[in-house]
Design an enzyme around this catalytic site. Structure first.
Site, PDB file in Angstrom:
ATOM      1  N   HIS A 114      -5.496 -21.991   1.499  1.00 20.39           N
ATOM      2  CA  HIS A 114      -5.625 -23.080   2.463  1.00 20.39           C
ATOM      3  C   HIS A 114      -6.518 -22.629   3.611  1.00 20.39           C
ATOM      4  CE1 HIS A 114      -2.490 -25.331   0.417  1.00 20.39           C
ATOM      5  NE2 HIS A 114      -1.802 -24.212   0.352  1.00 20.39           N
ATOM      6  N   ALA A 160       4.967  -2.373  -7.428  1.00 24.35           N
ATOM      7  CA  ALA A 160       5.858  -3.523  -7.253  1.00 24.35           C
ATOM      8  C   ALA A 160       5.851  -3.985  -5.805  1.00 24.35           C
ATOM      9  CB  ALA A 160       7.275  -3.147  -7.680  1.00 24.35           C
ATOM     10  N   ARG A 183      -4.134   6.762  -5.218  1.00 22.96           N
ATOM     11  CA  ARG A 183      -4.779   7.902  -5.875  1.00 22.96           C
ATOM     12  C   ARG A 183      -5.297   7.485  -7.233  1.00 22.96           C
ATOM     13  NH1 ARG A 183      -1.628  10.101  -9.977  1.00 22.96           N
ATOM     14  NH2 ARG A 183       0.590   9.640  -9.916  1.00 22.96           N
TER      15      ARG A 183
END
Length: 198
Positions: A114, A160, A183
């Site tokens: 948006h 995650a 890394r």
């Protein structure tokens, strides 16, 4: 050029959300509902639904319910992929998913955006969109979000819960909010064959 053809283009857009044909989204909603409520013991029926939903689909794609997308026709799988539970693809621009891509539960691929300026955003009319590319061998961890305009390089791993707002190079581990390279992936990351139990 009609709006659907423009949405399918590889370049992003800024458009009036009110002009997007609702019939295209309604078809995707129906097919997602059919897939999410299909018999898990009938993989042939599930594959038939996904073939009608996605722009490019292979039988080696494993998609777990519940799944949601905007259009479906803008999602292109190159080969084997695993899309785990509760994933959402906001495919207002093309999403290209390479071979051997793994998406953890709750992953969001969001081409849609948006306007930043509140006056334009609060009007509710404007939408922005940029394509997403996941190259071969990418693994995205649970509940990560990949934003529009991002390419994740071959073999990279996204931690995650990350929010990916910039391109990620090949062969790295990246994580965080915003997601940053931690890394490179090296031979030291290989699992010792003696530790494999079955």
């Amino acid at each position: 050029m009609d709006i659907i053809s423009r949405i399918k283009e590889a370049r992003g857009f800024v458009g009036n959300a009110m002009h997007i044909p609702r019939a295209a989204q309604e078809k995707a909603r129906r097919l997602c509902w059919q897939f999410n409520n299909s018999d898990p013991d009938d993989p042939k029926a599930q594959r038939n639904i996904l073939m009608r939903l996605f722009g490019t689909y292979h039988s080696s794609v494993y998609l777990m319910p519940s799944f949601h997308c905007d259009f479906g026709f803008n999602v292109h799988f190159k080969g084997f992929a695993l899309v785990n539970y509760n994933c959402t693809f906001l495919d207002t621009s093309p999403i290209h998913i390479g071979r051997s891509v793994l998406l953890g539960p709750g992953v969001v691929l969001s081409c849609a955006g948006h306007p930043l300026h509140p006056e334009q955003r609060c009007s509710g009319a404007y939408e922005t969109s940029e394509p997403i590319t996941l190259e071969d061998g990418v693994w995205i961890g649970a509940n990560a979000t990949v934003c529009g305009g991002v390419t994740i390089g071959e073999g990279s791993v996204i931690g995650a819960g990350s929010v990916v707002v910039n391109d990620i190079p090949p062969g790295v581990i990246a994580a965080g909010v915003p997601c940053k390279v931690i890394r490179e992936i090296t031979d030291a990351d290989r699992i010792d064959p003696e530790k494999i139990e079955f």
